[in-house]
Design a protein around this motif. Structure first.
Motif, PDB file in Angstrom:
ATOM      1  N   GLN A 100     108.421  -5.618 -10.304  1.00 26.10           N
ATOM      2  CA  GLN A 100     109.307  -4.464 -10.184  1.00 26.10           C
ATOM      3  C   GLN A 100     109.938  -4.088 -11.521  1.00 26.10           C
ATOM      4  OE1 GLN A 100     112.172  -4.951  -6.957  1.00 26.10           O
ATOM      5  NE2 GLN A 100     110.797  -3.801  -5.630  1.00 26.10           N
ATOM      6  N   VAL A 101     110.330  -5.087 -12.299  1.00 24.66           N
ATOM      7  CA  VAL A 101     110.900  -4.811 -13.625  1.00 24.66           C
ATOM      8  C   VAL A 101     109.881  -4.078 -14.492  1.00 24.66           C
ATOM      9  CG1 VAL A 101     111.709  -5.879 -15.770  1.00 24.66           C
ATOM     10  CG2 VAL A 101     112.530  -6.729 -13.561  1.00 24.66           C
ATOM     11  N   ALA A 102     108.619  -4.506 -14.430  1.00 25.06           N
ATOM     12  CA  ALA A 102     107.565  -3.856 -15.216  1.00 25.06           C
ATOM     13  C   ALA A 102     107.382  -2.404 -14.787  1.00 25.06           C
ATOM     14  CB  ALA A 102     106.250  -4.623 -15.050  1.00 25.06           C
ATOM     15  N   LEU A 103     107.434  -2.144 -13.482  1.00 25.67           N
ATOM     16  CA  LEU A 103     107.287  -0.774 -12.989  1.00 25.67           C
ATOM     17  C   LEU A 103     108.448   0.104 -13.448  1.00 25.67           C
ATOM     18  CD1 LEU A 103     106.033  -1.439  -9.348  1.00 25.67           C
ATOM     19  CD2 LEU A 103     104.732  -0.426 -11.218  1.00 25.67           C
ATOM     20  N   VAL A 104     109.648  -0.453 -13.451  1.00 26.08           N
ATOM     21  CA  VAL A 104     110.819   0.299 -13.927  1.00 26.08           C
ATOM     22  C   VAL A 104     110.652   0.649 -15.397  1.00 26.08           C
ATOM     23  CG1 VAL A 104     113.293   0.144 -14.418  1.00 26.08           C
ATOM     24  CG2 VAL A 104     112.418  -0.638 -12.210  1.00 26.08           C
ATOM     25  N   GLN A 105     110.143  -0.307 -16.171  1.00 25.66           N
ATOM     26  CA  GLN A 105     109.994  -0.095 -17.613  1.00 25.66           C
ATOM     27  C   GLN A 105     108.952   0.969 -17.939  1.00 25.66           C
ATOM     28  OE1 GLN A 105     111.964  -1.442 -20.008  1.00 25.66           O
ATOM     29  NE2 GLN A 105     113.125  -2.265 -18.276  1.00 25.66           N
ATOM     30  N   VAL A 106     107.880   1.043 -17.130  1.00 29.56           N
ATOM     31  CA  VAL A 106     106.812   2.012 -17.441  1.00 29.56           C
ATOM     32  C   VAL A 106     107.024   3.356 -16.740  1.00 29.56           C
ATOM     33  CG1 VAL A 106     105.137   0.163 -17.799  1.00 29.56           C
ATOM     34  CG2 VAL A 106     105.314   1.227 -15.540  1.00 29.56           C
ATOM     35  N   SER A 107     108.149   3.511 -16.029  1.00 26.99           N
ATOM     36  CA  SER A 107     108.417   4.772 -15.316  1.00 26.99           C
ATOM     37  C   SER A 107     109.092   5.810 -16.203  1.00 26.99           C
ATOM     38  CB  SER A 107     109.297   4.504 -14.091  1.00 26.99           C
ATOM     39  OG  SER A 107     110.618   4.147 -14.488  1.00 26.99           O
ATOM     40  N   GLN A 127     109.914   0.252  -4.064  1.00 28.23           N
ATOM     41  CA  GLN A 127     109.544  -0.818  -3.135  1.00 28.23           C
ATOM     42  C   GLN A 127     108.107  -0.640  -2.635  1.00 28.23           C
ATOM     43  OE1 GLN A 127     113.090  -0.164  -0.576  1.00 28.23           O
ATOM     44  NE2 GLN A 127     113.341  -2.380  -0.639  1.00 28.23           N
ATOM     45  N   THR A 128     107.737   0.606  -2.337  1.00 27.40           N
ATOM     46  CA  THR A 128     106.395   0.869  -1.820  1.00 27.40           C
ATOM     47  C   THR A 128     105.329   0.567  -2.870  1.00 27.40           C
ATOM     48  OG1 THR A 128     107.255   2.618  -0.365  1.00 27.40           O
ATOM     49  CG2 THR A 128     104.885   2.625  -0.822  1.00 27.40           C
ATOM     50  N   ILE A 129     105.529   1.081  -4.082  1.00 31.50           N
ATOM     51  CA  ILE A 129     104.537   0.878  -5.146  1.00 31.50           C
ATOM     52  C   ILE A 129     104.396  -0.606  -5.475  1.00 31.50           C
ATOM     53  CG2 ILE A 129     103.978   1.321  -7.562  1.00 31.50           C
ATOM     54  CD1 ILE A 129     105.392   4.013  -7.291  1.00 31.50           C
ATOM     55  N   SER A 130     105.525  -1.279  -5.645  1.00 32.29           N
ATOM     56  CA  SER A 130     105.469  -2.696  -6.011  1.00 32.29           C
ATOM     57  C   SER A 130     104.869  -3.538  -4.884  1.00 32.29           C
ATOM     58  CB  SER A 130     106.865  -3.217  -6.371  1.00 32.29           C
ATOM     59  OG  SER A 130     107.790  -2.975  -5.327  1.00 32.29           O
ATOM     60  N   SER A 131     105.139  -3.159  -3.632  1.00 35.08           N
ATOM     61  CA  SER A 131     104.591  -3.907  -2.497  1.00 35.08           C
ATOM     62  C   SER A 131     103.083  -3.712  -2.382  1.00 35.08           C
ATOM     63  CB  SER A 131     105.272  -3.472  -1.196  1.00 35.08           C
ATOM     64  OG  SER A 131     106.649  -3.776  -1.229  1.00 35.08           O
ATOM     65  N   VAL A 132     102.632  -2.466  -2.526  1.00 36.95           N
ATOM     66  CA  VAL A 132     101.190  -2.187  -2.463  1.00 36.95           C
ATOM     67  C   VAL A 132     100.456  -2.909  -3.583  1.00 36.95           C
ATOM     68  CG1 VAL A 132      99.436  -0.384  -2.713  1.00 36.95           C
ATOM     69  CG2 VAL A 132     101.446   0.016  -1.270  1.00 36.95           C
ATOM     70  N   LEU A 133     101.019  -2.838  -4.798  1.00 40.05           N
ATOM     71  CA  LEU A 133     100.404  -3.535  -5.929  1.00 40.05           C
ATOM     72  C   LEU A 133     100.443  -5.046  -5.727  1.00 40.05           C
ATOM     73  CD1 LEU A 133     101.753  -1.502  -9.004  1.00 40.05           C
ATOM     74  CD2 LEU A 133      99.449  -1.469  -8.028  1.00 40.05           C
ATOM     75  N   GLY A 134     101.555  -5.528  -5.191  1.00 39.62           N
ATOM     76  CA  GLY A 134     101.688  -6.973  -4.974  1.00 39.62           C
ATOM     77  C   GLY A 134     100.699  -7.486  -3.954  1.00 39.62           C
ATOM     78  N   ILE A 135     100.602  -6.811  -2.799  1.00 40.43           N
ATOM     79  CA  ILE A 135      99.682  -7.244  -1.746  1.00 40.43           C
ATOM     80  C   ILE A 135      98.232  -7.070  -2.191  1.00 40.43           C
ATOM     81  CG2 ILE A 135      98.868  -6.777   0.600  1.00 40.43           C
ATOM     82  CD1 ILE A 135     101.752  -5.884   1.266  1.00 40.43           C
ATOM     83  N   GLY A 136      97.912  -5.879  -2.736  1.00 39.75           N
ATOM     84  CA  GLY A 136      96.545  -5.619  -3.187  1.00 39.75           C
ATOM     85  C   GLY A 136      96.129  -6.555  -4.313  1.00 39.75           C
ATOM     86  N   GLY A 137      97.022  -6.717  -5.291  1.00 35.48           N
ATOM     87  CA  GLY A 137      96.712  -7.602  -6.409  1.00 35.48           C
ATOM     88  C   GLY A 137      96.541  -9.038  -5.966  1.00 35.48           C
ATOM     89  N   ALA A 138      97.368  -9.471  -5.022  1.00 35.35           N
ATOM     90  CA  ALA A 138      97.276 -10.845  -4.518  1.00 35.35           C
ATOM     91  C   ALA A 138      95.952 -11.082  -3.807  1.00 35.35           C
ATOM     92  CB  ALA A 138      98.447 -11.134  -3.578  1.00 35.35           C
ATOM     93  N   ARG A 139      95.520 -10.108  -3.005  1.00 35.19           N
ATOM     94  CA  ARG A 139      94.253 -10.257  -2.284  1.00 35.19           C
ATOM     95  C   ARG A 139      93.071 -10.313  -3.248  1.00 35.19           C
ATOM     96  NH1 ARG A 139      94.194 -12.826   1.498  1.00 35.19           N
ATOM     97  NH2 ARG A 139      92.319 -11.872   2.375  1.00 35.19           N
TER      98      ARG A 139
END
Length: 209
Positions: A100-107, A127-139
């Motif tokens: 989330q910190v990284a997303l804030v920095q690049v926004s 929350q949506t972007i970080s969650s989608v990236l987190g779940i997708g990236g984890a998979r």
């Protein structure tokens, strides 16, 4: 009718699911193995987070309680040793925070702290972007064979069940303290249900063994 509680619970659920998947991916655990107990605990996390947020004096302990719930989830339900459960829960939780910190920095300021405070919808977007990236990236990370593999049993404490029961007992005392402080009754009930759930699971697992 205010839709704020619904929005908070929904997007918080996405966050906690993402954290759960990140933890599982980092340490080669199967997220589907305990998905239903995990979703139950995540829902209780959402409720206690929402009501703690209403009491600004207690907001600081929300991450601590959420990490504690993750620790007990992996210790009691998945039977991972207590020390390792603490390690993987903290690492997964903070990996999501760093995302989330990284997303804030690049926004470029669009998702800055001030913007998130003034515009709640931007908080939901983050929350949506970080969650989608987190779940997708984890998979993807898991399917590519990434993650650490350890023999968790080597770090299991002697008489670990005693430590687990003590931790659950201390957590229940925390809910009594919250009730004493006059915190929202629903909040106290949700936290209490979580730890009673873990106590039941701990006893059941010990009997099965």
């Amino acid at each position: 009718m205010s839709w704020e509680p619904v929005g908070f619970v929904f997007f918080s659920t996405l966050e906690f699911i993402a954290i759960y998947f990140i933890i599982c991916a980092l340490f080669r655990l199967k997220p589907t193995e305990i998905i239903f107990p995990a979703l139950f605990i995540i829902l209780l996390m959402d409720l206690q987070s929402f009501f703690f947020r209403e009491d600004l004096q207690l907001t600081a302990i929300v991450p601590f309680i959420n990490i504690l719930l993750f620790v007990l989830l992996f210790t009691v339900v998945m039977r991972i040793p207590l020390v390792w459960s603490a390690v993987i829960s903290v690492m997964g939780y903070f990996a999501y925070v760093l995302l989330q910190v990284a997303l804030v920095q690049v926004s470029f300021g669009y998702l800055s702290v001030n913007e998130l405070t003034l515009h709640p919808e931007k908080g939901y977007l983050l929350q949506t972007i970080s969650s989608v990236l987190g779940i997708g990236g984890a998979r993807v990370f898991y399917m590519l064979g990434g993650g650490f593999t350890f023999d968790f049993e080597k770090l299991r404490l002697k008489r670990e069940a005693i430590y687990v029961y003590t931790l659950i007992g201390c957590a229940l005392l925390l809910t009594i303290w919250l009730l004493y402080r006059g915190n929202t009754l629903i909040d106290v009930i949700s936290v209490s249900i979580a730890f009673i759930f873990f106590a039941y699971y701990a006893v059941k697992k010990e009997k099965d063994r």
